[in-house]
Design a protein around this motif. Structure first.
Motif: not given
Length: 307
Positions: A200-216, A233-240
């Motif tokens: 899942m994390l790898n998929d999110f990283i791969e698709g991250s170019d599709n995220l809105p560029k002006d998003l906070n 686990n805190v480390q899982s949250v920080l993986s964002g």
């Protein structure tokens, strides 16, 4: 013209009938097309003129649409009656149908919408299915309430649903998301090491170019001992950070600790409530200096281990 009339006159009766039916059919299609275009134009104008900017919540796995009731009650208790945030709840049933409860007031600029899923198991395929359903929910909500701008909050796996939606189903031509706040969201599921990335994390990283560029984006972790919040686990949250950093306008990680910092208590945590009020409702996050110190590390004043 005379040649055309002569040609039609010489046609067999069956051919004349077919020609008349074809003309009638084309006329009906033209009329329907014009009606549709006028309707779409009116809808687009309503969306462009809309002042409503809802805050849309998604609870985590196994949670219901009542998950944010205490948080909403707290936020509304601080407002005058006429300024209270109206609340609409949308339940996505297992067959994909939508069930509505509550209402949105046309006088509210920032009403609250809670979207829950009857199919909400704690696994990646369910998260993907629910984010796809979120695309349908957003389209139907826009059709009903004519808004374009919105902010979002996701607790636990609700943040994963928002992330998947933004990467795969969000359209900047239809919507403009201002802020995403995630609470205790396990971007790497149960992995405790940042070097071991789940599918899942790898998929999110791969698709991250599709995220809105002006998003906070604000990712908030809870912690009793800076290791976990009792579930995530805190480390899982920080993986964002691997997903959002350098992909969106601003990405901020925050940890709250002490009282009410366990996973299930995060939406009611006083510091989290303050962050929602200031960064989403008051939109102070536009100024990078606002609450800069607070966002480095948030700790409750009565910092002590939970029993």
């Amino acid at each position: 013209m005379k040649k055309t009339l002569t040609f039609v006159k010489d046609l067999p009766k069956s051919a004349k009938l077919s020609l008349v039916l074809a003309i009638v059919f084309v006329s009906i299609l033209g009329g329907l097309g014009r009606t549709w275009m006028l309707s779409e134009h009116q809808n687009d104008r309503a969306i462009q003129k809309a002042r409503m900017e809802p805050v849309i919540f998604i609870p985590g796995s196994s949670a219901t649409i009542r998950r944010f009731d205490d948080l909403i009650d707290t936020l509304n208790s601080e407002s005058k009656a006429e300024n209270a945030h109206s609340v609409l709840k949308v339940q996505v049933e297992k067959d994909g149908s939508l069930t509505y409860s509550g209402h949105l007031s046309s006088s509210n600029r920032q009403p609250f919408i809670v979207v829950g899923f009857a199919r909400n198991e704690d696994n990646y395929p369910t998260i993907q299915a629910d984010s796809q359903s979120m695309g349908k929910v957003m389209s139907e909500l826009q059709s009903k309430y004519h808004f374009r701008n919105f902010s979002s909050i996701g607790h636990s796996n609700g943040g994963l649903i928002w992330t998947d939606y933004l990467e795969n189903y969000y359209s900047s031509q239809s919507f403009h998301i201002r802020t995403l706040m995630t609470l205790g969201t396990p971007y790497n599921f149960s992995e405790t090491s940042l070097t071991k990335k789940t599918t899942m994390l790898n998929d999110f990283i791969e698709g991250s170019d599709n995220l809105p560029k002006d998003l906070n984006v604000y990712s908030i972790a809870g912690s009793d001992d800076y290791t976990d919040d009792g579930i995530v686990n805190v480390q899982s949250v920080l993986s964002g950070k691997y997903i959002f950093q350098k992909k969106v306008a601003k990405y901020t990680q925050t940890t709250v600790s002490g009282d009410n910092a366990s996973h299930s208590d995060l939406p009611e945590n006083p510091e989290v409530v303050n962050l929602i009020r200031e960064l989403i409702l008051q939109n102070k996050g536009k100024n990078p200096r606002t609450n800069a110190n607070k966002l480095k590390n948030v700790t409750n004043k009565n910092d002590r281990p939970d029993n």
